[in-house]
Design a protein around this motif. Structure first.
Motif, PDB file in Angstrom:
ATOM      1  N   VAL A 182      -6.215  62.791  95.830  1.00 49.42           N
ATOM      2  CA  VAL A 182      -6.343  62.929  94.382  1.00 49.42           C
ATOM      3  C   VAL A 182      -6.882  64.301  93.992  1.00 49.42           C
ATOM      4  O   VAL A 182      -6.300  64.988  93.143  1.00 49.42           O
ATOM      5  N   LEU A 183      -7.995  64.724  94.595  1.00 48.78           N
ATOM      6  CA  LEU A 183      -8.624  65.972  94.195  1.00 48.78           C
ATOM      7  C   LEU A 183      -7.713  67.158  94.453  1.00 48.78           C
ATOM      8  O   LEU A 183      -7.553  68.031  93.597  1.00 48.78           O
ATOM      9  N   ARG A 184      -7.099  67.226  95.619  1.00 48.94           N
ATOM     10  CA  ARG A 184      -6.264  68.373  95.958  1.00 48.94           C
ATOM     11  C   ARG A 184      -5.018  68.451  95.078  1.00 48.94           C
ATOM     12  O   ARG A 184      -4.524  69.544  94.802  1.00 48.94           O
ATOM     13  N   ASN A 185      -4.502  67.309  94.666  1.00 44.77           N
ATOM     14  CA  ASN A 185      -3.311  67.315  93.823  1.00 44.77           C
ATOM     15  C   ASN A 185      -3.650  67.418  92.341  1.00 44.77           C
ATOM     16  O   ASN A 185      -2.795  67.801  91.545  1.00 44.77           O
ATOM     17  N   GLY A 186      -4.883  67.057  91.963  1.00 44.67           N
ATOM     18  CA  GLY A 186      -5.227  67.032  90.557  1.00 44.67           C
ATOM     19  C   GLY A 186      -6.028  68.210  90.056  1.00 44.67           C
ATOM     20  O   GLY A 186      -6.239  68.350  88.844  1.00 44.67           O
ATOM     21  N   MET A 187      -6.458  69.088  90.958  1.00 42.58           N
ATOM     22  CA  MET A 187      -7.322  70.181  90.534  1.00 42.58           C
ATOM     23  C   MET A 187      -6.553  71.428  90.098  1.00 42.58           C
ATOM     24  O   MET A 187      -7.142  72.397  89.621  1.00 42.58           O
ATOM     25  N   GLY A 188      -5.234  71.413  90.222  1.00 43.28           N
ATOM     26  CA  GLY A 188      -4.429  72.576  89.864  1.00 43.28           C
ATOM     27  C   GLY A 188      -4.635  73.075  88.444  1.00 43.28           C
ATOM     28  O   GLY A 188      -4.892  74.270  88.232  1.00 43.28           O
ATOM     29  N   PRO A 189      -4.530  72.204  87.418  1.00 40.67           N
ATOM     30  CA  PRO A 189      -4.735  72.691  86.042  1.00 40.67           C
ATOM     31  C   PRO A 189      -6.109  73.298  85.814  1.00 40.67           C
ATOM     32  O   PRO A 189      -6.236  74.286  85.084  1.00 40.67           O
ATOM     33  N   ALA A 190      -7.138  72.725  86.431  1.00 42.50           N
ATOM     34  CA  ALA A 190      -8.494  73.262  86.262  1.00 42.50           C
ATOM     35  C   ALA A 190      -8.604  74.644  86.895  1.00 42.50           C
ATOM     36  O   ALA A 190      -9.243  75.551  86.332  1.00 42.50           O
ATOM     37  N   LEU A 191      -7.995  74.837  88.057  1.00 42.85           N
ATOM     38  CA  LEU A 191      -8.019  76.149  88.697  1.00 42.85           C
ATOM     39  C   LEU A 191      -7.237  77.170  87.881  1.00 42.85           C
ATOM     40  O   LEU A 191      -7.641  78.332  87.773  1.00 42.85           O
ATOM     41  N   ALA A 192      -6.120  76.739  87.316  1.00 44.47           N
ATOM     42  CA  ALA A 192      -5.304  77.657  86.525  1.00 44.47           C
ATOM     43  C   ALA A 192      -6.066  78.180  85.317  1.00 44.47           C
ATOM     44  O   ALA A 192      -5.878  79.327  84.897  1.00 44.47           O
ATOM     45  N   VAL A 193      -6.935  77.342  84.748  1.00 43.69           N
ATOM     46  CA  VAL A 193      -7.741  77.759  83.593  1.00 43.69           C
ATOM     47  C   VAL A 193      -8.603  78.958  83.943  1.00 43.69           C
ATOM     48  O   VAL A 193      -8.805  79.867  83.122  1.00 43.69           O
ATOM     49  N   LEU A 194      -9.115  78.991  85.173  1.00 43.70           N
ATOM     50  CA  LEU A 194     -10.023  80.063  85.570  1.00 43.70           C
ATOM     51  C   LEU A 194      -9.327  81.410  85.633  1.00 43.70           C
ATOM     52  O   LEU A 194      -9.986  82.447  85.597  1.00 43.70           O
ATOM     53  N   GLY A 195      -7.989  81.403  85.731  1.00 43.40           N
ATOM     54  CA  GLY A 195      -7.255  82.651  85.811  1.00 43.40           C
ATOM     55  C   GLY A 195      -7.467  83.563  84.621  1.00 43.40           C
ATOM     56  O   GLY A 195      -7.426  84.784  84.752  1.00 43.40           O
ATOM     57  N   TYR A 196      -7.689  82.975  83.455  1.00 47.59           N
ATOM     58  CA  TYR A 196      -7.914  83.808  82.272  1.00 47.59           C
ATOM     59  C   TYR A 196      -9.336  83.688  81.734  1.00 47.59           C
ATOM     60  O   TYR A 196      -9.756  84.511  80.909  1.00 47.59           O
ATOM     61  N   LYS A 197     -10.087  82.697  82.172  1.00 44.73           N
ATOM     62  CA  LYS A 197     -11.431  82.490  81.649  1.00 44.73           C
ATOM     63  C   LYS A 197     -12.394  83.587  82.080  1.00 44.73           C
ATOM     64  O   LYS A 197     -13.197  84.077  81.283  1.00 44.73           O
ATOM     65  N   PHE A 198     -12.346  83.988  83.359  1.00 41.14           N
ATOM     66  CA  PHE A 198     -13.287  84.992  83.850  1.00 41.14           C
ATOM     67  C   PHE A 198     -13.110  86.332  83.150  1.00 41.14           C
ATOM     68  O   PHE A 198     -14.082  86.896  82.621  1.00 41.14           O
TER      69      PHE A 198
END
Length: 325
Positions: free
Chosen positions: A241-257
């Motif tokens: 679940v975690l490995r397949n579901g964390m993609g959108p959250a990681l993608a958010v960090l691409g522009y947040k930092f």
């Protein structure tokens, strides 16, 4: 060994694809950035000589800065300098823009990095708990909390933090900055409050995206198959679940930092920090086009670099998730 080579190959393919996308983006971004000077109509002569400067004096100053050469010649000279790390010279004080930005960027990167760590940790905890307790009062409480903090301006949170921890309790400094060379304790004490103020937006986005991704992953057939095979809930969560579901959250960090670094000007004013945001604001107000161009180039570089890192991480996570299914 074969599995390791396959993993390395996948990472290299992801890296190559990302670079193939981001190199043209960087080139176009720098071209548009440089074109701003021609469109702005600003000139170093106006800054140095004032509005009453004669046409001859203006021509002499612009000739010294190379502004009388063809546009593409100017751009190529500037662009090759950017590739060497030379962002040009300030119109207002004649200082190296690379040096000026280097003096202030460390402050903003320190605050943004701590804000990112806080945002990711709190966001992952809240998003995970909300997904594991979906449709319960805990889920609704977390959803309500992240909704509230997502609309709270960072400067309002910053003022509240200064009043509480800097003025009333006197636990932390209410402003200023300490170099990391002075010690981790003083450095962290001066940046923790502005970092916390800037982290709330990251917390909200990461928590929302992670909850959505995890809930969607729990509905997939592979989770049902794992339950049928008798895998424990903990194993199912971490391996599937975690490995397949964390993609959108990681993608958010691409522009947040990069956004946190560039949008921290008000927070820097509140906490008395001379950072990247204030430098950008001062450059724009002074009409110092080379400084503004340097700010934009550094911002583009941060966006491209951080998105490249996120893409590589996502490319590594997805194959790992598929192998464990």
């Amino acid at each position: 060994m074969t599995r390791l080579r396959r993993t390395g190959g996948q990472v290299l393919v992801t890296l190559a694809r990302s670079i193939a996308i981001f190199v043209p983006v960087f080139f176009v971004g720098t071209f548009v950035t440089f074109a701003l000077r021609a469109l702005s109509g600003l000139s170093p002569a106006r800054i140095q000589l004032g509005e009453d400067a004669t046409p001859e004096a203006i021509h002499n100053i612009e000739s010294q800065w190379g502004l009388d050469r063809p546009f593409f010649v100017q751009y190529w000279t500037w662009f090759t300098g950017v590739l060497r790390g030379d962002l040009g010279t300030s119109w207002t004080n004649g200082a190296s823009i690379s040096t000026l930005i280097g003096l202030v960027l460390g402050v903003s990167l320190s605050v943004a990095l701590v804000a990112l760590v806080l945002g990711v940790l709190l966001g992952f905890v809240l998003g995970t708990v909300a997904a594991l307790r979906r449709t319960t009062w805990i889920d609704r409480a977390i959803t309500g909390f992240v909704t509230v903090v997502s609309v709270m301006p960072a400067f309002v949170v910053g003022i509240a933090l200064v009043e509480i921890f800097g003025v009333w309790l006197r636990w932390l400094p209410s402003g200023g900055y300490a170099e990391l060379a002075e010690g981790v304790g003083p450095w962290l004490a001066h940046i923790i409050l502005p970092a916390l103020a800037l982290s709330l937006d990251i917390v909200a986005d990461v928590a929302r995206q992670l909850r959505t991704g995890l809930v969607a992953a729990y509905r997939e057939n592979y989770v049902l198959g794992a339950l049928v095979r008798g895998l424990s809930p903990r194993r199912i969560f971490f391996r599937h679940v975690l490995r397949n579901g964390m993609g959108p959250a990681l993608a958010v960090l691409g522009y947040k930092f990069p956004a946190v670094v560039g949008a921290s000007i008000v927070t820097e004013w509140i906490f008395g920090l001379q950072g990247f945001g204030r430098f950008a604001n001062d450059a724009a107000q002074a009409g110092d086009v080379p400084e503004v161009q340097g700010v934009l180039v550094v911002s583009i570089a941060m966006v491209v670099t951080f998105n490249l890192i996120v893409n590589v991480v996502l490319g590594r996570v997805a194959p790992a998730a598929r192998r464990e299914m």
